[in-house]
Design an enzyme around this catalytic site. Structure first.
Site: not given
Length: 702
Positions: A423, A453, A582
């Protein structure tokens, strides 16, 4: 740093008569969209954190702006789409799309008001004390006013296109997140028309911050915003008419690509979709606080938005472009030089070093240069026959891409698996593909329907008439810039079975056939999720047998419901669980009878925490994995991911101590998630020294 192995925390007492069955299904989860918005709020708080130098505080404020832009472009746009399609179903937390949008709007309005209050009352005020000023129109001296007028006439006006709003000139299509002005007018134009309104888009080629010449500021860093320059001289764009008002505005649009996977050429289809991103459905309107109701009402009507989607701001509407190149080192972080492991500096080449031992790189504390050197040496080594690599976010001008192109021109068999759909990097990745194809590399786009990925490099080298494989596996992208600001792990290895597994995944990505049978690597969407469930089950069995049991997980996000439920089950059995997440966490920790043995923390600091590490005590024979995958549905079921075990005892110990325990000790940059979904800043307990995990790593490697 304390390098001793930390004992598991003492089990939390369970409230009497409270069991998991007492919690309704919806009460067990935190909403995904609201959780990521909470992460952005933690980033915003860095802008007032005394741990950070002044210009870094400003940078955090701008990062918050960019984060929020993407949040509206993707996440809010997605929820709005659900609402448009009539979807009234509940997410696991029990909220409908309408309820989610209402809560987002409430939280985001408060956050943006706070953002501009921090900008005006804290950061800009402190910058003035350092003689860095953003001057308003009324603060300019006569000489500065004359210079600004000339700048407008020579540099700004020639590229502006004022657009009157009348029956012959309907409201223009405005690009996503562009700076624009709506102008109210009096008088008649050259054709005798009575024009009341006009729109002036500010071209993106113009700098948003203009520094005044030193001779007009006694050498001080004084700046004027482009918006102020246009506002001051907007009447010059309408000769014979008078501008009675000029108001900044910016529209944020849906920027998610709706790509049909059933296409003949993915790259060609993607190119066609990229232009639509600039003109997607409006999801947010920002205007300055002084914008009259009739004007912002008119804009809301044009963009088909309601007042909940209107954000009035006390300052520039495009804060993300505010940062200038201030040359004030004392207002920034101290510079540091990433180190290179000694085994690499003492070896004749990287292949010799890798044959000696597995090499673990912890970025940004350790340099990314060895990864580039690995490829460069492979590109120029006559014994190297083939190089294979996955690329998710890179850039055509990156050194890695240039080295791969060089390798192809040198006659190596270069295969690049490029994920075109990363993206906001789609256009860049298409360019990367073109560069490599022109150099003679084989370029493939992975598997339709599954983003690639995984972070992998494989080099095949002829040694003593045998083919030997060398591999790099990582948790982060092959992006040298990111490697200086993201924390990530990378493993350089020649371990035979690991390298064979990497080879099999590349075959799976470039060819056709059944799922690759791997010996050591775990990979999504096939074996990773089930293996994680099995590892948690093993910890449950261990604690029930009175053995050591502990789980520590460090990822960017935790949203996958099956794994959340399995962690709840482990907590109820008595397994001690620490989660270092995170950003998004949909699990609720510390709930009696359900998750009282689970603790969740988030570290937000100088570096973006990006390592993915999974630790399972395994009755004293710890399993430690590093991975490209977060614990999310998309990573585990809709992406190709690689998860690799750390088998060298010294490297396992290092990751456990520095990559996990180190972060569990942090009481300066840590935020602790409460059972009600609130995040609370960690503070040292009485008598406890301050501890900063990232700073400890900087000092340790330095």
């Amino acid at each position: 740093m304390n390098t001793e192995v930390s004992p598991a925390p003492t089990p939390a007492p369970v409230a009497k008569n409270v069991t998991a069955a007492d919690y309704a299904y919806n009460d067990r989860y935190i909403n995904r969209e609201l959780s990521i918005l909470d992460f952005h709020l933690r980033v915003l708080e860095q802008a007032v954190d005394p741990l950070h130098p002044l210009l870094e505080c400003l940078n955090f404020l701008l990062i918050f702006s960019r984060n929020l832009d993407e949040f509206f472009e993707i996440r809010v746009a997605g929820v709005m789409e659900q609402l448009t399609l009539g979807n009234e179903s509940h997410s696991p937390d029990g909220l409908t799309p309408k309820q989610v949008l209402e809560q987002i709007s409430k939280t985001a309005h408060i956050a943006i008001e706070r953002q501009y209050r921090i900008l005006n009352q804290e950061i800009l005020a402190r910058l003035r004390e350092e003689d860095i000023c953003f001057l308003r129109r009324g603060e300019l001296t006569p000489a500065q006013t004359a210079w600004v007028k000339k700048y407008f006439q020579e540099q700004v006006a020639p590229v502006l296109t004022p657009i009157s709003l009348d029956p012959a000139h309907p409201f223009p299509r405005l690009v996503n997140k562009s700076l624009n002005f709506i102008v109210t007018l009096e008088g008649k134009d050259a054709f005798g028309r009575q024009i009341d309104l006009a729109v002036v888009p500010a071209p993106r080629s113009l700098p948003r911050v203009v520094r005044l010449p030193d001779e007009l500021t006694d050498g001080k860093e004084h700046h004027v915003m482009l918006s102020a320059i246009i506002h001051e001289h907007v009447s010059d764009l309408f000769p014979g008419m008078t501008a009675t008002g000029c108001y900044q505005f910016r529209v944020t649009r849906n920027a998610d690509l709706a790509l049909n996977e059933d296409v003949d050429d993915l790259a060609k289809a993607l190119k066609g979709e990229l232009s639509s991103r600039r003109f997607g459905r409006a999801v947010r309107l920002e205007v300055t606080e002084n914008c009259p109701k009739q004007i912002y009402g008119y804009l809301l009507n044009e963009f088909e938005l309601d007042e909940d989607q209107l954000y009035k701001v006390d300052g520039p509407v495009n804060l993300a472009r505010l940062l200038s190149n201030f040359k004030r080192p004392h207002l920034k972080y101290d510079a540091f030089t990433p180190v290179i492991p000694k085994v690499l500096t003492k070896s004749e080449n990287i292949f010799a070093a890798m044959r000696k031992q597995d090499i673990l790189l912890h970025h940004p504390f350790e340099s990314f240069a060895p990864v580039i050197s690995f490829l460069r040496e492979a590109a120029r080594d006559p014994q190297v026959l083939a190089i294979k690599q996955t690329l998710y976010r890179s850039g055509a001008n990156s050194e890695i891409v240039q080295v791969l192109a060089e390798a192809a021109r040198n006659g190596k068999e270069v295969t690049a698996v490029i994920e075109l759909r990363a993206r906001f990097d789609e256009e860049s990745n298409i360019e990367v593909a073109n560069v490599l194809q022109e150099a003679g590399a084989v370029v493939v786009y992975g598997i339709v329907g599954y983003k690639t990925h995984a972070k992998m490099i494989l080099v095949v080298r002829r040694e003593n008439n045998k083919l030997v494989r060398y591999a790099h596996l990582g948790t982060g992208n092959y992006h040298a810039g990111n490697a200086r600001i993201y924390t990530d792990y990378g493993l350089l290895t020649t371990e035979k079975e690991l390298c064979e597994d990497v080879h099999r995944i590349f075959q799976e990505l470039t060819g056709m056939g059944k799922m690759a049978k791997l010996k050591k690597l775990l990979h999504a969407p096939f074996t990773l999720h089930s293996h994680l469930v099995s590892c948690i089950d093993d910890e449950i069995a261990a604690v029930k047998a009175g053995k050591e049991a502990r789980i520590i997980i460090k990822v960017n996000a935790l949203t996958e419901v099956q794994l959340i439920n399995k962690l709840y089950e482990a907590s109820q059995a008595g397994v001690q669980i620490d989660l270092i997440i995170r950003s998004i966490c949909c699990l609720r920790p510390g709930l009696p009878g359900l998750s009282e043995n689970i603790r969740v923390r988030s570290i937000v600091g100088r570096f973006l925490e990006h390592t993915r590490v999974y630790y399972f005590a395994n009755q004293g024979n710890a399993r430690i994995y590093c991975s490209s995958a977060d614990w999310m549905n998309r990573n585990l079921f809709n992406r190709v991911e690689a998860c690799f075990p750390i088998e060298d005892p010294a490297l396992r110990k290092r990751i456990y101590q520095f990559g996990l325990l180190n972060y569990l000790q942090d009481n300066q940059q840590a935020w602790l998630l409460q059972g009600d979904g609130a995040w609370v800043r960690a503070h040292p307990k009485q008598g406890e020294p301050l501890y900063n995990a990232q700073q400890t790593l900087l000092e340790s490697f330095r």
